[in-house]
Design a protein around this motif. Sequence first.
Motif, PDB file in Angstrom:
ATOM      1  N   TYR A 133       0.868  -1.186   0.000  1.00 26.99           N
ATOM      2  CA  TYR A 133       0.000   0.000   0.000  1.00 26.99           C
ATOM      3  C   TYR A 133       0.899   1.229   0.000  1.00 26.99           C
ATOM      4  O   TYR A 133       1.678   1.432   0.923  1.00 26.99           O
ATOM      5  N   GLN A 134       0.787   2.022  -1.070  1.00 29.70           N
ATOM      6  CA  GLN A 134       1.531   3.284  -1.114  1.00 29.70           C
ATOM      7  C   GLN A 134       0.532   4.427  -0.990  1.00 29.70           C
ATOM      8  O   GLN A 134      -0.411   4.517  -1.776  1.00 29.70           O
ATOM      9  N   HIS A 135       0.749   5.279  -0.010  1.00 31.55           N
ATOM     10  CA  HIS A 135      -0.193   6.375   0.260  1.00 31.55           C
ATOM     11  C   HIS A 135       0.610   7.667   0.319  1.00 31.55           C
ATOM     12  O   HIS A 135       1.559   7.785   1.093  1.00 31.55           O
ATOM     13  N   ARG A 136       0.231   8.609  -0.537  1.00 33.29           N
ATOM     14  CA  ARG A 136       0.942   9.899  -0.569  1.00 33.29           C
ATOM     15  C   ARG A 136       0.023  11.010  -0.088  1.00 33.29           C
ATOM     16  O   ARG A 136      -1.108  11.121  -0.557  1.00 33.29           O
ATOM     17  N   GLU A 137       0.538  11.812   0.811  1.00 35.82           N
ATOM     18  CA  GLU A 137      -0.167  13.020   1.230  1.00 35.82           C
ATOM     19  C   GLU A 137       0.580  14.179   0.595  1.00 35.82           C
ATOM     20  O   GLU A 137       1.669  14.561   1.038  1.00 35.82           O
ATOM     21  N   ASN A 138      -0.020  14.718  -0.471  1.00 35.99           N
ATOM     22  CA  ASN A 138       0.622  15.787  -1.230  1.00 35.99           C
ATOM     23  C   ASN A 138       0.070  17.120  -0.742  1.00 35.99           C
ATOM     24  O   ASN A 138      -0.993  17.562  -1.173  1.00 35.99           O
ATOM     25  N   VAL A 139       0.796  17.723   0.193  1.00 36.30           N
ATOM     26  CA  VAL A 139       0.358  19.022   0.723  1.00 36.30           C
ATOM     27  C   VAL A 139       0.811  20.080  -0.282  1.00 36.30           C
ATOM     28  O   VAL A 139       1.978  20.109  -0.682  1.00 36.30           O
ATOM     29  N   SER A 140      -0.111  20.952  -0.690  1.00 41.23           N
ATOM     30  CA  SER A 140       0.270  21.953  -1.687  1.00 41.23           C
ATOM     31  C   SER A 140       1.273  22.938  -1.087  1.00 41.23           C
ATOM     32  O   SER A 140       1.282  23.175   0.129  1.00 41.23           O
ATOM     33  N   TYR A 141       2.090  23.535  -1.953  1.00 44.18           N
ATOM     34  CA  TYR A 141       3.110  24.481  -1.490  1.00 44.18           C
ATOM     35  C   TYR A 141       2.489  25.662  -0.750  1.00 44.18           C
ATOM     36  O   TYR A 141       3.038  26.168   0.223  1.00 44.18           O
ATOM     37  N   TYR A 142       1.283  26.087  -1.160  1.00 46.97           N
ATOM     38  CA  TYR A 142       0.692  27.255  -0.504  1.00 46.97           C
ATOM     39  C   TYR A 142       0.043  26.887   0.826  1.00 46.97           C
ATOM     40  O   TYR A 142       0.021  27.684   1.754  1.00 46.97           O
ATOM     41  N   HIS A 143      -0.481  25.661   0.931  1.00 42.83           N
ATOM     42  CA  HIS A 143      -1.016  25.199   2.213  1.00 42.83           C
ATOM     43  C   HIS A 143       0.133  24.988   3.206  1.00 42.83           C
ATOM     44  O   HIS A 143       0.048  25.379   4.374  1.00 42.83           O
ATOM     45  N   MET A 144       1.213  24.399   2.711  1.00 38.50           N
ATOM     46  CA  MET A 144       2.395  24.204   3.565  1.00 38.50           C
ATOM     47  C   MET A 144       2.879  25.555   4.090  1.00 38.50           C
ATOM     48  O   MET A 144       3.114  25.729   5.293  1.00 38.50           O
ATOM     49  N   ALA A 145       3.023  26.528   3.172  1.00 40.83           N
ATOM     50  CA  ALA A 145       3.525  27.848   3.562  1.00 40.83           C
ATOM     51  C   ALA A 145       2.571  28.504   4.564  1.00 40.83           C
ATOM     52  O   ALA A 145       3.000  29.099   5.557  1.00 40.83           O
ATOM     53  N   HIS A 146       1.278  28.363   4.301  1.00 38.69           N
ATOM     54  CA  HIS A 146       0.292  29.027   5.168  1.00 38.69           C
ATOM     55  C   HIS A 146       0.277  28.424   6.582  1.00 38.69           C
ATOM     56  O   HIS A 146       0.408  29.138   7.568  1.00 38.69           O
TER      57      HIS A 146
ATOM     58  N   PRO B 288       6.809  31.634  -5.573  1.00 38.46           N
ATOM     59  CA  PRO B 288       5.521  30.956  -5.396  1.00 38.46           C
ATOM     60  C   PRO B 288       4.924  31.180  -4.015  1.00 38.46           C
ATOM     61  O   PRO B 288       3.724  31.026  -3.820  1.00 38.46           O
ATOM     62  N   PHE B 289       5.776  31.557  -3.053  1.00 36.61           N
ATOM     63  CA  PHE B 289       5.310  31.687  -1.668  1.00 36.61           C
ATOM     64  C   PHE B 289       4.994  33.130  -1.289  1.00 36.61           C
ATOM     65  O   PHE B 289       4.719  33.417  -0.128  1.00 36.61           O
TER      66      PHE B 289
END
Length: 451
Positions: A155-168, A241-242
């Motif tokens: 089982y491969q599960h990726r949580e891809n947090v967007s760059y703007y959510h991460m920054a925020h 981008p940030f």
Amino acid sequence: MAARIRLAAVGAGQRGADVYGRYALEHDADVEFVAVAEPIAERRARFSGQYDLPGEAQFSTWEDLLSGPRRADAVIIATQDTGHVAPALAALEAGYDVLLEKPMATTLTDCVALTVAAEKAGRVLQICHVLRYTDFFTRVHDIVQSGRLGDVVTYQHRENVSYYHMAHSFVRGNWRRADQSSPMILAKSCHDLDLIYWILGERVAQLSSVGTLRHYRADQAPRPDIPLRCLDGCPIEADCPFSAPGIYLDFRPWRSMGLADDQDLSTTLEWPMSTLANGDLRRESIRRALEEGPYGRCVYHCDNDVVDTQIVTMQTEAGTSIGFFMHGHSHVEGRTLRLDGTRATLEGEFIDRRQEIRVTDHRTGATDIIHPEMATGGHGGGDQRLMAEFLAVLRGEGQRPLTDARASLESHLLAFAAEKARLESIVVNMAEYRSWAMAGSTSPDVILPHA
Ligand SMILES: NC(=O)c1ccc[n+]([C@@H]2O[C@H](COP(=O)([O-])OP(=O)(O)OC[C@H]3O[C@@H](n4cnc5c(N)ncnc54)[C@H](O)[C@@H]3O)[C@@H](O)[C@H]2O)c1
């Protein structure tokens, strides 16, 4: 209990007001808020105004709300991560059923204590693992549990947090420091660890982890001469981008995803703009917040320390291998997953505005493509369904919530173990770790490093 359930809110911030408060406004035949505890006067007044709460139902802190006579059927606790345990224990002791934001607590000892307290008191303690309530993850769960994939091998599960959510949230915002809130694997990824455990229905036997803060730090700044705030004449602002004005005033991330070019998106998007100035979405208020507050800071010059990349490798008691990837550099917010079983493979995308599950049968090669219901509301409809279930359980329509404290404990256990494994470069034997925790141990081995 009356058909119309009476709730008290502890914390009227983004979750308390914008999610649960709004749910009550939209379902006023079923539920109402009758009291609030919130120290920030502006937020308290806004919340109280929405429900016409009299002065005696408004409190600046949970201690005042929970002492004295019983004021509601149940309490929703939506304070910050480190502020969950004390009001939750007090509410349970006062005989309230409780909906509690995740993470339950920031130490494993406290997570166990909360679970035990709820069970001893015989009260509902439902944890806001909202993703279990989405149609997407319900379908993945049901497919796996039906045996259609055969035995799941990997089982491969990726949580891809967007760059703007991460920054925020995790660079500029409330969850940027593990010692002031909780580490990323708990604050953000306890949802994913919870999903993995629930979907497979298998306990993890051993676990290891690596991860670091790779990018959002001073030595990664593109130039040495950039100012501490984006609005202080940053020479690379237009290309960054940030950029805070780029995100909060020009809405660049959403424009790049194809949202309307010429529109002020602050009122339609709300989050994250609503978190900057206590819900005031006026342009001048947002600009002032960027000039003075934490969200106007350069991402390379914040006081953040939580990781922006982490991998957890796990093997379950049944022998399934799991790779969980979290990172804060995605172009779009969402989870992607792949489960390979002995009879079929499942691939899934749970992404902003796009959800798809594909199940390919190994013997026939046929692929079944499923498009789960794209419900409205936060977290793919999970926020709404979580509330609906909480109310149903209070009305006596369900035995226990899907994400009660006991069910949620395992994901918290995995998160603490993963953080320990990452920090100490060790492989954690989960049977030993679990038995320490369940014994209510206060050994430093089962407590977060900062606790
Ligand atoms: N379930 C999810 O998917 C999800 C998503 C985001 C956040 N969260 C969690 O929800 C919680 C709240 O997050 P948020 O974004 O709403 O935070 P927030 O900071 O916007 O709101 C918290 C509120 O609690 C108030 N508060 C502080 N001390 C208090 C006290 N003594 N008594 C009463 N209220 C008090 C604060 O003033 C604030 O308004 C956090 O634990 C967070 O991790 C969960």
